[in-house]
Scaffold this motif. Structure first.
Motif: not given
Length: 272
Positions: A158-166, A174
Motif C-alpha cells: 500500500t505504501i509503495t503504491t502511494y509513493l509511486e502515485k506522488i 516499485k
C-alpha cells in the motif's frame, strides 16, 4: 568450477572457484542471487585470476549452524577472509561486490585494508545512508515492524503504491521492490540477510582514508538506467579519491554478463 566450504563461528559457508591465475579475486553477489552469478567472469578473468565467489548469509549454500529464532548471528568476516587467503597462500586480494555485495566489500575495506589490493564495486549498496536499512535492523520499533511485515505484507505494498502515485518512487523501483518481496520466502530472506549484516554501516570517511593510505585501486561501475542504485552516490564517493575510477555503463541494475565481464576487466587492466 570447484565447490568450496569454510566454517566460522556459527556459520557454514559455501563458495565456488573458477580460474587459476596468480591473483585472487573474491566476489560477493547481490540480494536473491548466489555465487554462481560470477561464472560469467570465467572467460575474461580466469587466466589472470583465481576467482572465489561466496554465497552471502542465507543465500545459496551458506547457513547458520546454530538454529535460533533470535536475530541471525553476526558474521566474523575477517576470520572468513583470512581462512580463504590462507587456503590459497595469498596476502592480498582483489574484492568485487555487486549491489548488496558491495556493502560487504566496503566494510572489509574499512576493517582490513592491508589485505586489499583493489576494490571493484558494481552498482554497490552502502555508498549513502540507507534510512530503511538502519531503521529496520538497528531500532527496536523497526525490527518489530520488519518481522511483522513478513506475515502481513499488505501495508508495505500500500505504501509503495502511494509513493509511486506522488512520484516519490519510480515505477521501475516499485516493480523491483515488489519482485523482491512478493512471497513470504523472499520477505524472510530479506529479514534474515539484512539482519545478518545489521552491523554493516560503512564509515565512508574511514574507507576513503584507508583507500588513500594503503594505495588501494578503486573502480566503480554503474548502469545508466539503474533506478535501484544511482550513479550520483558513486560520483560523490569518488570526488576526492585520486585512486578511484568510475564508469557508467549502457545498462540497468544488472551489470554482470559475459560481455560486461570483458569490459570491466579491460578497465581494470587499463584505467583511464
Amino acid at each position: 568450477m570447484q565447490e568450496l566450504e569454510w566454517y566460522t563461528d556459527g556459520w557454514q559457508w559455501h563458495g565456488l572457484q573458477w580460474g587459476n591465475g596468480s591473483h585472487m579475486l573474491i566476489c560477493f553477489h547481490g540480494f536473491g542471487e548466489d555465487a554462481s552469478r560470477f561464472q560469467v567472469l570465467e572467460q575474461a578473468w580466469g587466466r589472470d585470476f583465481t576467482i572465489i565467489a561466496i554465497d552471502l548469509p542465507f543465500h545459496g549454500g551458506t547457513r547458520q549452524t546454530i538454529a535460533s529464532e533470535a536475530l541471525p548471528r553476526l558474521v566474523d568476516w575477517q576470520e572468513l577472509m583470512q581462512q580463504i587467503m590462507h587456503q590459497f597462500h595469498q596476502q592480498q586480494c582483489y574484492l568485487m561486490g555487486y549491489s548488496l555485495g558491495g556493502r560487504v566489500c566496503l566494510q572489509l575495506t574499512q576493517q582490513m585494508p592491508q589485505h586489499i589490493r583493489s576494490l571493484i564495486l558494481l552498482a554497490p549498496d552502502g555508498l549513502h545512508h540507507n534510512f530503511w536499512f538502519y531503521f529496520l535492523t538497528r531500532t527496536y520499533i523497526g525490527k518489530k515492524l520488519f518481522r511483522w511485515h513478513v506475515d502481513h505484507p499488505k501495508l508495505f505494498f500500500t505504501i509503495t503504491t502511494y509513493l509511486e502515485k506522488i512520484r516519490l518512487l519510480s515505477p521501475s523501483l516499485k516493480k523491483f521492490l515488489e519482485v523482491q518481496m512478493n512471497t513470504r520466502e523472499k520477505r524472510m530472506l530479506v529479514l534474515q540477510s539484512w539482519n545478518s549484516l545489521r552491523a554493516f554501516v560503512p564509515d565512508l570517511a574511514v574507507i576513503k582514508e584507508n583507500i588513500s593510505q594503503y594505495a588501494i585501486s578503486c573502480y566503480l561501475f554503474f548502469g545508466k538506467y539503474d533506478r535501484v542504485i544511482q550513479s550520483k552516490h558513486g560520483k560523490r564517493f569518488c570526488s576526492d579519491l585520486p585512486n578511484a575510477h568510475m564508469c557508467i555503463m549502457d545498462c540497468g541494475h544488472q551489470l554482470l554478463t559475459e560481455e560486461t565481464a570483458w569490459f570491466i576487466k579491460q578497465q581494470i587492466d587499463q584505467p583511464s
